[in-house]
Write a protein that holds these residues in place. Structure first.
Motif, PDB file in Angstrom:
ATOM      1  N   SER A  11       0.923  -1.278   0.069  1.00  0.00           N
ATOM      2  CA  SER A  11       0.041  -0.073  -0.082  1.00  0.00           C
ATOM      3  C   SER A  11       0.800   1.168   0.070  1.00  0.00           C
ATOM      4  N   ASP A  12       0.188   2.283  -0.282  1.00  0.00           N
ATOM      5  CA  ASP A  12       0.958   3.618  -0.178  1.00  0.00           C
ATOM      6  C   ASP A  12       1.423   3.882   1.225  1.00  0.00           C
ATOM      7  N   TYR A  13       0.863   3.519   2.285  1.00  0.00           N
ATOM      8  CA  TYR A  13       1.206   3.670   3.720  1.00  0.00           C
ATOM      9  C   TYR A  13       2.337   2.907   3.806  1.00  0.00           C
ATOM     10  N   ALA A  14       2.260   1.700   3.573  1.00  0.00           N
ATOM     11  CA  ALA A  14       3.533   0.816   3.682  1.00  0.00           C
ATOM     12  C   ALA A  14       4.959   1.339   2.980  1.00  0.00           C
ATOM     13  N   ARG A  15       4.483   1.708   1.685  1.00  0.00           N
ATOM     14  CA  ARG A  15       5.657   2.589   0.778  1.00  0.00           C
ATOM     15  C   ARG A  15       6.059   3.700   1.695  1.00  0.00           C
ATOM     16  N   GLU A  17       6.184   4.409   4.967  1.00  0.00           N
ATOM     17  CA  GLU A  17       6.889   4.094   5.856  1.00  0.00           C
ATOM     18  C   GLU A  17       8.211   3.667   5.946  1.00  0.00           C
ATOM     19  N   LEU A  18       8.392   2.825   4.616  1.00  0.00           N
ATOM     20  CA  LEU A  18       9.497   2.467   4.109  1.00  0.00           C
ATOM     21  C   LEU A  18      10.670   3.473   3.810  1.00  0.00           C
ATOM     22  N   SER A  45      14.952  -0.166   1.085  1.00  0.00           N
ATOM     23  CA  SER A  45      14.869   1.255   1.361  1.00  0.00           C
ATOM     24  C   SER A  45      16.111   1.847   2.272  1.00  0.00           C
ATOM     25  N   VAL A  46      15.942   3.129   2.264  1.00  0.00           N
ATOM     26  CA  VAL A  46      16.909   3.956   3.066  1.00  0.00           C
ATOM     27  C   VAL A  46      16.884   3.387   4.604  1.00  0.00           C
ATOM     28  N   ASN A  72      13.595   4.335 -10.377  1.00  0.00           N
ATOM     29  CA  ASN A  72      13.993   5.649  -9.831  1.00  0.00           C
ATOM     30  C   ASN A  72      12.981   6.717  -9.908  1.00  0.00           C
ATOM     31  N   ASN A  73      11.749   6.208 -10.327  1.00  0.00           N
ATOM     32  CA  ASN A  73      10.554   7.289 -10.383  1.00  0.00           C
ATOM     33  C   ASN A  73       9.587   6.846  -9.764  1.00  0.00           C
ATOM     34  N   ILE A  74       9.766   6.003  -8.743  1.00  0.00           N
ATOM     35  CA  ILE A  74       8.906   5.007  -7.900  1.00  0.00           C
ATOM     36  C   ILE A  74       7.995   5.885  -6.973  1.00  0.00           C
ATOM     37  N   GLU A  75       8.228   7.012  -6.813  1.00  0.00           N
ATOM     38  CA  GLU A  75       7.202   7.908  -5.710  1.00  0.00           C
ATOM     39  C   GLU A  75       6.093   8.371  -6.608  1.00  0.00           C
ATOM     40  N   ASN A  76       6.314   8.308  -8.063  1.00  0.00           N
ATOM     41  CA  ASN A  76       5.230   8.763  -9.048  1.00  0.00           C
ATOM     42  C   ASN A  76       4.262   7.485  -9.467  1.00  0.00           C
ATOM     43  N   ILE A  77       4.552   6.368  -9.005  1.00  0.00           N
ATOM     44  CA  ILE A  77       3.669   5.206  -9.249  1.00  0.00           C
ATOM     45  C   ILE A  77       2.747   5.106  -8.581  1.00  0.00           C
ATOM     46  N   ASP A  78       1.275   5.089  -9.086  1.00  0.00           N
ATOM     47  CA  ASP A  78       0.201   5.057  -8.248  1.00  0.00           C
ATOM     48  C   ASP A  78      -0.110   3.606  -7.634  1.00  0.00           C
TER      49      ASP A  78
END
Length: 112
Positions: A11-15, A17-18, A45-46, A72-78
């Motif tokens: 989920s976005d939440y888990a993403r 949090e990572l 992740s970091v 490299n563009n993962i934050e823009n993936i729905d």
């Protein structure tokens, strides 16, 4: 859950949090049989390294190569596109009963 096919992702939440995800790896092959609890992906992740596990047995039908190619563009993936594999299973009905619906999940993560 379409045609006895399940997507496994986070989920976005888990993403969030990572933190910044730097690497995703999956070594599962298409047409490979998977068992409940198998590791299907490793996310680095970091903040941490996390594994993603299968909730039931089945046969892998697809990989999300687009996700792996766009790390490299993962934050823009729905969120709906943030899945690692799809697999076919005969356990769709029990999975629906065992796992939270999205609205219930959102209430759960936002409660104290």
């Amino acid at each position: 859950f379409k045609n006895n096919e399940v997507k496994i992702g986070i989920s976005d939440y888990a993403r969030k949090e990572l933190g910044d995800i730097v690497f995703i790896e999956t070594e599962i092959e298409i047409d490979e049989e998977i068992e409940t609890g198998d590791t299907i992906a490793t996310i680095e992740s970091v903040k941490a390294t996390s594994e993603v596990f299968t909730p039931s047995q089945g046969i892998v039908s697809d990989h999300n190569n687009e996700l792996m190619e766009n790390i490299n563009n993962i934050e823009n993936i729905d969120e709906k596109d943030f899945w690692f594999i799809k697999y076919k299973t005969d356990n769709v009905d029990s999975l629906k009963l065992e796992h939270m619906k999205k609205d219930d999940y959102l209430i759960f993560i936002n409660s104290d």
